[in-house]
Structure formats: structure tokens, C-alpha cells
Write a protein that holds these residues in place. Structure first.
Motif, PDB file in Angstrom:
ATOM      1  N   GLU A 117       0.065  -6.336  -4.989  1.00 62.58           N
ATOM      2  CA  GLU A 117       0.490  -5.108  -4.322  1.00 62.58           C
ATOM      3  C   GLU A 117      -0.689  -4.355  -3.712  1.00 62.58           C
TER       4      GLU A 117
ATOM      5  N   GLY B  46       5.587   3.954   0.130  1.00 61.54           N
ATOM      6  CA  GLY B  46       5.641   3.011   1.244  1.00 61.54           C
ATOM      7  C   GLY B  46       4.337   2.323   1.566  1.00 61.54           C
ATOM      8  N   CYS B  47       3.428   3.007   2.227  1.00 57.75           N
ATOM      9  CA  CYS B  47       2.200   2.393   2.760  1.00 57.75           C
ATOM     10  C   CYS B  47       1.105   2.338   1.699  1.00 57.75           C
ATOM     11  N   SER B  48       1.216   1.394   0.790  1.00 54.66           N
ATOM     12  CA  SER B  48       0.358   1.385  -0.397  1.00 54.66           C
ATOM     13  C   SER B  48      -1.076   0.949  -0.134  1.00 54.66           C
TER      14      SER B  48
ATOM     15  N   GLN C 201      -2.899   1.797   2.787  1.00 52.09           N
ATOM     16  CA  GLN C 201      -3.400   2.546   3.935  1.00 52.09           C
ATOM     17  C   GLN C 201      -4.864   2.970   3.756  1.00 52.09           C
TER      18      GLN C 201
ATOM     19  N   GLN D  35      -7.088  -5.156   5.315  1.00 47.16           N
ATOM     20  CA  GLN D  35      -5.674  -5.424   5.046  1.00 47.16           C
ATOM     21  C   GLN D  35      -5.326  -6.878   5.348  1.00 47.16           C
TER      22      GLN D  35
ATOM     23  N   LYS E 168      -4.161  -9.817   2.715  1.00 51.57           N
ATOM     24  CA  LYS E 168      -2.902 -10.547   2.863  1.00 51.57           C
ATOM     25  C   LYS E 168      -3.137 -12.051   2.950  1.00 51.57           C
TER      26      LYS E 168
ATOM     27  N   PHE F  11       3.957  -5.879   8.964  1.00 53.36           N
ATOM     28  CA  PHE F  11       4.128  -4.680   8.140  1.00 53.36           C
ATOM     29  C   PHE F  11       2.782  -4.018   7.842  1.00 53.36           C
TER      30      PHE F  11
ATOM     31  N   GLN G  90      -0.154  -1.485   6.973  1.00 58.31           N
ATOM     32  CA  GLN G  90      -0.301  -0.416   5.985  1.00 58.31           C
ATOM     33  C   GLN G  90       0.463  -0.686   4.691  1.00 58.31           C
ATOM     34  N   THR G  91       1.210  -1.793   4.622  1.00 55.08           N
ATOM     35  CA  THR G  91       1.906  -2.174   3.398  1.00 55.08           C
ATOM     36  C   THR G  91       1.353  -3.506   2.914  1.00 55.08           C
ATOM     37  N   SER G  92       1.703  -3.871   1.688  1.00 55.47           N
ATOM     38  CA  SER G  92       1.208  -5.123   1.117  1.00 55.47           C
ATOM     39  C   SER G  92       2.003  -6.341   1.566  1.00 55.47           C
ATOM     40  N   HIS G  93       3.058  -6.139   2.358  1.00 54.09           N
ATOM     41  CA  HIS G  93       3.934  -7.240   2.753  1.00 54.09           C
ATOM     42  C   HIS G  93       3.343  -8.057   3.899  1.00 54.09           C
TER      43      HIS G  93
END
Length: 455
Positions: A18, A80-82, A84, A91, A95, A439, A441-444
């Protein structure tokens, strides 16, 4: 022994799935939200379990160049944006590592097959859809997002990953509720059976500029609904549809079964790569139009079609990937369990004058075997399942169909890796995995994977 509420100075050595930092105390892992690899942090232990614990940053003693100041004022509260607080370069690196880790540890695959992620030019204001819960917190009307790991609603006035129209609609909705004293269905995180308003959904066509607003309520008899309609029509440029969705159940499912059109039509339109699509309240449509074309072109590349192939597009939604595949296939069969989505898919094929596609409603694990029994054999199968991955019965059906090529589109590296391992048992080799950042700013992370039949 790590003690709860005690403070430790720790070196962050890795990241969790995450995006949380990981440090160790005598081999005992501590997950630290907001910490970055390479940092030295003072941490207060907030939870301990048998094999790991959680810490909260008290002070960042030494930082790294990957850390940036989050642009969103709600960053520390919103769930949401975890990530950022990471630079965008970091990022993408995070990922990439997540995909490699999942595919190697869960799928037993070489990390070498994973390519560098395809990122965005601007990782902000990219979403074309948002669903905002409506509630009351300490007597104040709130419209926003849930706080991390809770049902407490944060009052969001400006979300940097949504289109600006969503901010405007949520502000208008908040004012309308306050003016008319309409009760929401959630009060201080608890369902209010006497409440009326549940969510506000905003969808926008980025190419067309068309906007849809869906008010989700527990009843069709919403007071002052005409005033709400007039407020949205007079204030929102591009408004083409205002819908009332009725959902009286105490459930986490956002949309109910009944839609009432208050203004305009029941769909809006948008374009992807020259194809025009109808979008209804419940239909699936990729949320990042800037990256969707990148994603679909990669699917086409991996499918490697010559014009002679029969293709199955499983979990096809409104048929967007189906239509892209139709450009180079002999025939494409789209399968989706949601009736409304298949209706839209058929309309989408019609308005784009595509006649080499067929759509079927039903569970993929039931429809695919039925097609096989009819003697319809797929040369290529494309799957784009929800986060939980493919049903095992579907994977079995694909293995029995034995297509030459499988293209797997995934939004979750863990379930992707699990399913790839199963498909390898049917004689398939995973050739390449291409992460695509949909996605920011998110972990996705989204992935497109190519598999070839080897036996």
C-alpha cells in the motif's frame, strides 16, 4: 520485544503493497504509513500483532529526495491518495517493484518479464467518475470521501485527481442539502434508517464534455428535487443527464436497481481512439481516459491479430476493448454479467457501425463453456476481471479452450499473479507484463500481460 505506545528511531528499508514504509526491530517488521525507503524516522508503535506491528511517524529525522509535499490539504485524513507524498518518479518505481514482487513471489515468474511502467504526463485531474458519500458528522453536512479504514466521511471541497466539475457539483449539492435540511442516510459513520440522501455520482466525457449527475437516495420521493435539478442545469456546463438512483437497503453497494431520469437522457457519450461510447450510471468505463488509449493499444499489440481470429473478450463491460479488438479480428464475442452494460455495449457497436462483434449476458465461467459447446473456438482470449481476479471455473474453461494467446488486463498484481500461476498449469507461458499507471497518487497499478500456449 516491541512495546505498544513506545517510541523507536528506525531506518526504513522497504515499502509495503500500500506504499507504507517498512522498518524492523530485531527482525520484527513495523509498517509505517507515510514513511519512505531510506528515511530515518522516530515512530510511536500504535498496534502490535504476533508477526508484525504498525507505527505512526512522530518525527522524520532524515528524509530522501523522493519525498514531496502533498498538494492536497486532505492528504493526511482522506483514504484515497495514499502515496501523494512520493514524487511521481518514485510512485512509478514503487509500483514497478510491487508488480515484480507479486509476480515473482506469488506467480513464480521471472522479474525480467516486467517492463517499466507507462506513466502519465500529468498525474492529476485524470478521473472521469467519482462517487461521493453524503452524511452528517457532528451535525455538519459532509460530502466527500471516507477516511482511511473507516466509514467516517471527510468533507472534501477540492479533490486533485477528479475533474473540476466534480468539485462544483459536490459544492452545489452540499448547499442544496443545507438550505432544505434534507437528512442524509449516514450520521457519524452509522446508517440512518430515516435518512434520504446516500451518494452523489458525477461522470464526465473528457472528449465530449458531457456531464452526468446521479443522486443516490433511499426513496424516489426526495424533497426539493426539482430545485436540485434546476440548480445543476443552471450551474453545470455540459450537463446532459441528471438521474435519481433509488437504493433503500442498508448496504455498502452504492447504486440500487432503479434509475429515474430527471433531466436529459439516461446516458452520456465519450470517445476512445475514434470509437464513441454510451455511458450509463452503472456501466463500467475506464476512469482515466488519458491512459485508456495507451492501455487498449497495448492489448491490441499483445493480441497480435491478423484479421482471421475469433476472440473472446471476457468481463467486457460496455464493450470498449471489444470494439478495439474488432478492428483487427474476424469476430469478437463480448461477455459481461451486467445487463445494463451489455445493452450499452450493443448500442456502442451500433453507433460505431461495428458488425463483427456479438455480446452475451451472464457469468463468464458459464457463458464461455456454453460457447465452446456450440463449437465456437477462440484463437485469442482477453480477460479484464474485477480486483478479485478470475473465477477458477473461468480459468478452467480457458485452459480447456486452449487459445493460442491470452491477454490478461488486471488492476491487482496479487490476484493477477495467482491467476497467471494457474494458467501456467494449463501449458501457458507468461511472455511480458506491462504496467500502466491509471491511478496516479494511489498505490494501484494496471497491468497488461501476454501469455502464449506452449503445449
Amino acid at each position: 520485544m516491541v512495546e505498544k505506545n513506545k517510541e523507536y528511531v528506525l531506518n526504513v528499508i522497504n515499502e509495503g503493497y500500500e506504499g507504507e514504509g517498512i522498518a524492523k526491530v530485531e527482525g520484527y517488521p513495523i509498517f509505517i504509513e507515510g514513511a519512505l525507503t531510506g528515511e530515518k524516522v522516530k515512530v510511536k508503535i500504535v498496534k502490535t500483532k504476533k508477526t508484525y506491528g504498525y507505527g505512526k511517524i512522530v518525527e522524520i529525522i532524515e528524509t530522501v529526495e523522493d519525498r514531496v509535499e502533498p498538494k492536497c490539504v486532505n492528504f493526511k485524513q482522506c483514504g484515497g491518495c495514499s502515496i501523494q507524498h512520493m514524487s511521481y518518479k518514485k510512485q512509478l518505481s514503487f509500483k514497478l517493484g510491487r508488480v515484480k514482487d507479486c509476480l515473482s513471489k506469488i506467480g513464480g515468474l521471472s522479474e525480467d518479464i516486467v517492463k517499466d511502467p507507462l506513466g502519465m504526463e500529468n498525474p492529476y485531474r485524470y478521473r472521469n467518475k467519482v462517487q461521493l458519500p453524503i452524511g452528517k458528522v457532528n451535525g455538519e453536512v459532509v460530502v466527500g470521501f471516507y477516511a482511511a479504514r473507516s466509514h467516517n466521511i471527510i468533507n472534501i471541497k477540492n479533490c486533485l485527481i477528479q475533474d473540476e466539475v466534480a468539485d462544483k457539483v459536490s459544492s452545489l449539492t452540499r448547499k442544496w442539502i443545507n438550505k432544505n435540511h434534507i437528512e442524509p442516510s449516514t450520521i457519524d459513520g452509522v446508517f440512518n434508517p430515516k435518512g434520504i440522501l446516500r451518494h452523489i455520482m458525477i461522470r464526465k466525457g473528457f472528449k465530449t464534455g458531457e456531464v452526468m449527475v446521479v443522486l443516490v437516495a433511499t426513496t424516489k420521493d426526495v424533497p426539493f428535487i426539482e430545485e436540485f435539478k434546476e440548480l445543476i442545469v443552471s450551474s453545470i456546463e455540459g450537463i446532459k443527464s441528471i438521474m435519481l438512483n433509488v437504493n433503500p437497503k442498508e448496504t455498502n453497494v452504492i447504486l440500487g436497481d432503479k434509475n429515474i431520469t430527471l433531466y436529459g437522457g439516461d446516458t452520456i457519450q465519450d470517445y476512445i481512439g475514434g470509437f464513441r461510447f454510451y455511458i450509463s450510471p452503472g456501466s463500467f468505463f475506464q476512469i482515466n481516459p488519458m491512459q485508456t488509449k495507451v492501455l487498449y493499444n497495448k492489448v491490441l499489440e499483445f493480441a497480435d491479430l491478423t484479421g482471421e481470429e475469433t476472440v473472446f473478450d471476457v468481463y467486457c463491460g460496455t464493450g470498449s476493448i471489444t470494439l478495439f479488438l474488432s478492428k483487427k479480428a474476424k469476430i469478437v464475442y463480448g461477455v459481461e454479467v451486467i445487463d445494463e452494460a451489455i445493452y450499452n455495449a450493443k448500442e456502442n457497436a451500433k453507433i460505431n457501425n461495428v458488425d463483427n462483434v456479438k455480446f452475451a449476458v451472464g457469468k463468464a465461467e458459464e457463458v464461455i463453456p456454453a460457447l465452446i459447446k456450440k463449437g465456437i473456438k477462440a484463437d485469442v482470449i482477453v480477460v479484464d476481471p474485477p480486483r478479485k481476479g478470475c473465477d477458477i471455473k473461468l480459468l478452467d474453461a480457458i485452459g480447456q479452450t486452449k487459445p493460442k494467446t491470452i491477454v490478461y488486463v488486471s488492476c491487482d498484481p496479487s490476484t493477477l499473479a495467482r491467476d497467471l500461476k494457474i494458467l501456467q498449469g494449463y501449458g501457458y507461458k507468461t511472455i511480458e507484463a506491462q504496467p500502466i499507471d491509471m491511478f496516479g497518487q494511489t498505490s494501484h497499478i494496471e497491468c497488461v500481460v501476454k501469455l502464449k500456449q506452449m503445449i
